[in-house]
Design a protein around this motif. Structure first.
Motif, short mmCIF file in Angstrom:
data_model
loop_
_atom_site.label_atom_id
_atom_site.label_comp_id
_atom_site.label_asym_id
_atom_site.label_seq_id
_atom_site.Cartn_x
_atom_site.Cartn_y
_atom_site.Cartn_z
N THR A 11 18.17 5.70 29.02
CA THR A 11 19.61 6.02 29.08
C THR A 11 20.50 4.77 29.13
OG1 THR A 11 19.66 6.12 31.50
CG2 THR A 11 19.12 8.16 30.31
N LYS A 12 19.91 3.59 29.27
CA LYS A 12 20.70 2.36 29.41
C LYS A 12 20.08 1.25 28.57
CE LYS A 12 20.19 2.42 33.92
NZ LYS A 12 19.66 3.79 34.11
N ILE A 13 20.90 0.26 28.24
CA ILE A 13 20.46 -0.91 27.47
C ILE A 13 20.75 -2.17 28.28
CG2 ILE A 13 20.79 -2.29 25.38
CD1 ILE A 13 21.50 0.16 23.87
N MET B 215 31.95 -10.76 26.38
CA MET B 215 30.98 -10.62 25.30
C MET B 215 29.56 -10.55 25.86
SD MET B 215 30.51 -12.69 21.74
CE MET B 215 29.92 -11.70 20.36
N PHE B 216 28.80 -9.58 25.38
CA PHE B 216 27.40 -9.42 25.74
C PHE B 216 26.59 -9.24 24.46
CE2 PHE B 216 29.33 -8.56 29.77
CZ PHE B 216 28.36 -8.85 30.73
N SER B 217 25.30 -9.50 24.56
CA SER B 217 24.42 -9.31 23.41
C SER B 217 23.01 -9.05 23.89
CB SER B 217 24.46 -10.54 22.49
OG SER B 217 23.71 -10.31 21.31
N THR B 218 22.11 -8.82 22.95
CA THR B 218 20.71 -8.66 23.28
C THR B 218 20.10 -10.00 23.67
OG1 THR B 218 20.18 -8.95 20.95
CG2 THR B 218 20.41 -6.69 21.74
N LYS C 237 23.03 -7.29 32.59
CA LYS C 237 23.47 -6.03 33.17
C LYS C 237 22.93 -4.86 32.35
CE LYS C 237 27.73 -3.50 34.35
NZ LYS C 237 29.23 -3.54 34.31
N TRP C 238 22.66 -3.75 33.04
CA TRP C 238 22.30 -2.51 32.37
C TRP C 238 23.59 -1.76 32.03
CZ3 TRP C 238 17.61 -1.64 30.62
CH2 TRP C 238 16.50 -2.21 31.24
N PHE C 239 23.75 -1.39 30.76
CA PHE C 239 24.92 -0.64 30.31
C PHE C 239 24.49 0.75 29.86
CE2 PHE C 239 26.24 -5.04 29.80
CZ PHE C 239 27.57 -5.03 30.22
N THR C 240 25.31 1.75 30.16
CA THR C 240 25.01 3.10 29.68
C THR C 240 25.23 3.16 28.18
OG1 THR C 240 27.28 3.92 29.93
CG2 THR C 240 25.84 4.03 31.88
N PHE C 241 24.62 4.15 27.55
CA PHE C 241 24.80 4.33 26.11
C PHE C 241 26.27 4.54 25.76
CE2 PHE C 241 20.39 5.69 24.34
CZ PHE C 241 19.82 4.57 24.94
#
Length: 408
Positions: free
Chosen positions: A262-264, A276-279, A350-354
């Protein structure tokens, strides 16, 4: 679901067993070249001579790795007559053996690349192969050809085109981005390797810019008609040498999903624009599989432990010679705690929700060197543009990659 992004390579429809089972192959920006490289013909000087002599052959000029362009989205090509003052009428006249025998380290020569054939245009033919020939010429002023290179650059600029400096040139159309990536990576490799990594002596470019050799003799300082002087021994002259060919540095880049799907996990570096965030990403190390590299890099940078890893797609990244291997990994149930204490590369993870990520894809995508989009909402996250594989990995996860089930 986000709209299909523009300006990405589009592969032909494929109803193969593999596509039905795993979905369509993904082609990322900088890939999908319209040219057939016919790499096996680069050592055939008869082919290269005839392709070069083709009256309407196209030449891409690059100056300091900046490509000639009509504007920031369109490359500009010149004709053979435009480059003759710099490279002469027969740059491929000699075989590799002849070039090596006539090597003179006191004379600098610009690198001329053969990029490939556009098979949609059958004007040029060689044996059973046909298409429109494309070349690239490095007109960066260097050594003994500085004055001629400057003259070429000034002459083409008078025609209303110019060299596109700065940035990563990610505004080019998809086909031209692939051509540019090929030329940039090879010119950069040639420029970085004027001396042999095995013995330290000067090297020379052969095979239309895709190989460098360390000749055993040198005509520098030898009177005209004299015999070339022997050079020191070199390990690259015995057997196959990876010092003679362009290097590609494999890099893993991964979208990491929480154990419950459920999170990325996304991270940011301090030098990036606000919000700004990225993989996460990192270099593959010797003796390491792709899956192992994904797990190691994620743990080292974020403290998160990854279990299953699936390879998604790849992207050539000519800065200077990376291959971005895109993957999707899933955190283990007991491994989701973030800890930045191992590797100080990230400022934050950080974990972000979809839903948060979906909002970022829709309203917050922009390149590092671009201003924040006007649609970016306060408190929202900014994500890389669709031309970056990081965006494609995030988009794939958000839009059902994890829920795909075999169809056969």
């Amino acid at each position: 679901m986000t709209a299909a992004p523009p300006n990405l390579p589009v592969l032909p429809d494929d109803d193969s067993m593999l596509s039905r089972k795993f979905g369509r192959e993904v082609a990322n920006y900088f890939s999908g070249s319209p040219l057939n490289r016919v790499s096996f013909l680069r050592s055939d000087h008869d082919f290269l001579n005839k392709a070069f002599a083709y009256p309407s052959a196209s030449f891409l000029l690059m100056n300091g790795l900046a490509p000639l362009g009509k504007d920031r989205s369109t490359l500009a090509y010149v004709g053979r007559d435009d480059v003759l003052p710099l490279i002469g009428p027969e740059p491929f006249k000699q075989t590799e053996a002849e070039q090596v025998r006539n090597f003179n380290s006191a004379i600098d020569k610009p690198v001329v690349l053969f990029l490939g054939l556009d098979e949609k245009n059958k004007g040029f033919t060689f044996k059973e192969f046909g298409g429109h020939p494309y070349f690239a010429v490095d007109v960066t002023p260097r050594g003994t050809y500085t004055e001629k290179a400057v003259g070429i650059a000034e002459a083409v600029q008078k025609k209303g085109v110019d060299f596109i400096a700065g940035g990563r040139h990610m505004n080019l159309s998809a086909p031209e981005a692939a051509i540019y990536a090929q030329a940039r990576a090879l010119f950069d490799w040639n420029a970085r390797n004027p001396f042999c990594g095995g013995c330290g002596q000067r090297t020379m470019s052969v095979n239309a810019g895709t190989k460098r050799v360390c000749p055993p003799t040198d005509l520098a300082g030898v009177p005209e008609g004299g015999e070339p002087q022997a050079r020191g021994a070199c390990p690259t002259r015995a057997g196959i040498s990876n010092l003679s060919f362009p290097r590609t540095d494999p890099t893993v880049i991964m979208a990491v999903v929480s154990a419950d799907g459920t999170k990325i996990l996304l991270g940011r570096q301090s030098r990036w624009p606000p919000s700004m965030f990225s993989t996460l990403a990192g270099f593959l190390e010797p003796g390491e599989s792709i899956e192992e590299a994904v797990r190691r890099e994620v743990w080292e940078e974020s403290g998160v432990k990854v279990g299953r890893v699936v390879i998604h797609s790849s992207q050539p990244w000519p800065y200077p010679a990376n291959l971005m291997i895109g993957a999707v990994g899933q955190a283990t149930p007991d491994g989701e705690t973030i800890d930045l204490g191992n590797d100080p590369e990230l400022e934050k993870a950080k974990w972000f929700t979809f839903d948060e990520v979906r909002e970022g894809l829709q309203n917050g995508t922009a390149g590092l060197d671009e201003p924040a989009p006007s649609t970016l909402k306060e408190g929202g996250i900014r994500l890389p543009p669709h031309t970056a594989i990081a965006n494609r990995l995030i988009d794939a996860v958000i839009n059902g990659f994890l829920s795909l089930s075999p169809k056969i």
